[in-house]
Design a protein around this motif. Structure first.
Motif, short mmCIF file in Angstrom:
data_model
loop_
_atom_site.label_atom_id
_atom_site.label_comp_id
_atom_site.label_asym_id
_atom_site.label_seq_id
_atom_site.Cartn_x
_atom_site.Cartn_y
_atom_site.Cartn_z
N THR A 68 -2.70 -6.54 -0.80
CA THR A 68 -1.99 -6.93 0.53
C THR A 68 -2.93 -6.46 1.65
N ALA A 76 -1.30 -5.67 5.52
CA ALA A 76 0.20 -5.28 5.97
C ALA A 76 0.39 -4.97 7.06
N ASP A 126 2.66 -1.61 8.22
CA ASP A 126 3.54 -0.67 7.83
C ASP A 126 4.43 0.03 9.02
N GLY A 160 -1.40 -1.70 3.91
CA GLY A 160 -1.63 -2.80 2.93
C GLY A 160 -2.54 -2.16 1.82
N TYR A 186 -6.55 -0.27 2.42
CA TYR A 186 -6.79 1.12 1.93
C TYR A 186 -7.95 1.14 1.15
N PHE A 242 3.16 -9.64 5.69
CA PHE A 242 3.88 -8.79 4.85
C PHE A 242 4.37 -7.57 5.65
N TRP A 255 6.05 -3.63 5.27
CA TRP A 255 6.71 -2.59 4.40
C TRP A 255 6.89 -1.60 5.24
N ARG A 309 9.34 9.15 -1.74
CA ARG A 309 9.52 8.49 -0.45
C ARG A 309 10.30 7.36 -0.98
N ASN A 325 -2.19 -3.68 -6.02
CA ASN A 325 -1.00 -3.89 -5.94
C ASN A 325 -0.37 -5.38 -5.54
N MET A 382 2.84 -1.74 -9.69
CA MET A 382 3.90 -0.46 -9.36
C MET A 382 5.17 -1.03 -10.16
N TRP A 398 6.95 -4.32 -10.02
CA TRP A 398 6.49 -5.63 -10.88
C TRP A 398 6.85 -5.32 -12.30
N THR A 446 0.93 7.97 2.58
CA THR A 446 0.75 6.23 2.48
C THR A 446 -0.70 5.85 2.24
N GLY A 447 -0.63 5.15 1.09
CA GLY A 447 -2.41 4.67 1.03
C GLY A 447 -3.17 5.50 -0.16
N GLY A 471 -2.92 6.17 -3.21
CA GLY A 471 -3.05 5.69 -4.43
C GLY A 471 -4.38 4.58 -4.37
N ASP A 472 -4.10 3.81 -3.22
CA ASP A 472 -5.15 2.58 -2.88
C ASP A 472 -6.63 3.25 -2.53
P1 AMP Z 1 0.29 3.47 -1.76
O1 AMP Z 1 1.12 4.81 -0.88
O2 AMP Z 1 -0.91 3.88 -2.26
O3 AMP Z 1 1.38 3.24 -2.89
O4 AMP Z 1 0.33 2.33 -0.81
C1 AMP Z 1 1.06 1.92 0.05
C2 AMP Z 1 0.45 0.71 0.55
O5 AMP Z 1 1.10 -0.45 -0.31
C3 AMP Z 1 1.22 0.25 1.96
O6 AMP Z 1 0.19 -0.03 2.89
C4 AMP Z 1 1.97 -1.06 1.92
O7 AMP Z 1 1.79 -2.02 2.84
C5 AMP Z 1 1.56 -1.35 0.51
N1 AMP Z 1 2.81 -2.13 -0.47
C6 AMP Z 1 4.21 -1.28 -0.40
N2 AMP Z 1 4.99 -2.16 -1.44
C7 AMP Z 1 4.12 -3.26 -1.74
C8 AMP Z 1 4.49 -4.26 -2.70
N3 AMP Z 1 5.45 -4.47 -3.34
N4 AMP Z 1 3.41 -4.98 -3.05
C9 AMP Z 1 2.15 -4.83 -2.46
N5 AMP Z 1 1.68 -3.93 -1.65
C10 AMP Z 1 2.81 -3.10 -1.24
#
Ligand code: AMP
Length: 307
Positions: A8, A10, A12, A27, A31, A80, A82, A93, A124, A149, A152, A233-234, A236-237
């Motif tokens: 994604t 996105a 946020d 998104g 990240y 998108f 979030w 969170r 994701n 995650m 899904w 936020t982000g 994990g990515d």
């Molecule tokens: P993380 O904190 O590493 O889990 O990732 C956060 C990022 O995941 C945020 O920037 C969101 O935009 C994105 N995100 C949140 N929910 C979803 C989802 N259902 N599918 C894909 N990306 C998502």
């Protein structure tokens, strides 16, 4: 070696005990790509946004070497969105809102000149969309990493199980590993998940580090203890981007090199949480990255003799 990032891009809106933001750039692919940019001068992106997505954000991704030819911009549609709120401990969170918008009908198209992929990071996304990217590639990449995650797992478990058969490395957090396997022990969970297809499993445990498993080995890397965590936020990515970016930059996918990649991913994630959103990941200096890696080395290194 080249890298294709899918995920994604996105808007946020975030709330932590330290403050609140309006719609900012976010998104998973954002990240991942920003983090990998510290290892690779260039990467390719496949994603989708609406025409409400500002050109300045795209410029920013391009500036970090991300090729956005595979970023679809849907006219008259919305990006998108979030929003999430962190609790005081910053480890948990709540998702306040998820607006799928352009994601609802996303059909990923891999541009011809991207198709010869060495390293593929499936960030994701809906598992069937992740699979559609794999299906378009004429040859199997050297390494496929997939992040997913609980959402899904709850709604598209069959599709997820199908794509797991085609990936090399799965990255999920501890709760998700327990959910996917039905096992509380992470060691038992890893055994079951590795039997589903992936050759390697990374279990992310936030401030408690990350575990890397294959069928007969396990490696643990702690997270760097930080005085202030501003916004997780982000993380994990960003971890995944550092992990695959390092592997792609070295071209070595041995278990030993994956251990190093886990440390690189953890170092990148430790930067990400220091400011809101993507801010900290936009222009890290080489010196900052090197000194953070040194801090990790100092944190984990100990000499001892066996009696
Ligand atoms: P993380 O904190 O590493 O889990 O990732 C956060 C990022 O995941 C945020 O920037 C969101 O935009 C994105 N995100 C949140 N929910 C979803 C989802 N259902 N599918 C894909 N990306 C998502």
């Amino acid at each position: 070696m080249n890298l294709l990032v899918v995920g994604t891009v996105a808007f946020d809106a975030l709330e932590t005990p330290f403050g609140k933001t309006d719609k900012i750039l976010g998104g998973a692919a954002t990240y991942i790509g920003l983090s990998a940019s510290y290892y690779l001068k260039k990467s390719n992106l496949v994603s989708v946004v609406g025409d409400d997505f500002p050109q300045e954000h795209i410029d920013l991704l391009n500036k970090r070497g991300m090729n956005t030819e595979g970023l679809q911009i849907k006219k008259g549609e919305k990006t998108f969105f979030w929003s999430g709120k962190y609790h005081t401990d910053m480890n948990t969170r709540d998702t306040i809102e998820t607006q799928l918008n352009v994601l609802e009908t996303f059909d990923p198209i891999v541009p011809e000149n991207y198709k010869d992929v060495d390293f593929l990071m499936l960030g994701n996304l809906m598992p069937s969309v992740q699979q559609r990217v794999l299906d378009q590639l004429p040859k199997r990449p050297k390494l496929v990493v997939l992040d997913t995650m609980n959402f899904w797992m709850d709604h598209f478990l069959d599709d997820l199980m199908d794509s797991l058969k085609n990936v090399d490395v799965l990255t999920i957090n501890d709760e998700e590993a327990r959910q996917l396997s039905g096992e509380y022990s992470l060691v038992k969970a890893a055994k079951k998940i590795l039997a589903m297809g992936p050759k390697y499993l990374i279990i992310k445990k936030g401030e408690h580090g990350a575990l890397l498993f294959n069928n007969n080995e396990v490696f643990f890397a702690p997270a760097l203890p930080l005085e202030d965590v501003f916004d997780p936020t982000g993380a994990g990515d960003t971890f995944a981007g550092g992990f695959i970016g390092y592997l792609a930059s070295t071209g070595n996918i041995s278990f030993d090199n994956m251990k190093r990649a886990v440390i690189h991913g953890s170092a990148m994630a430790s930067f990400c949480v220091e400011k809101f959103g993507t801010e900290r990941m936009l222009d890290l200096s080489d010196a900052e990255v090197q000194s953070r890696l040194q801090a990790f080395k100092d944190l984990v290194q100990v000499e001892f003799d066996l009696a």
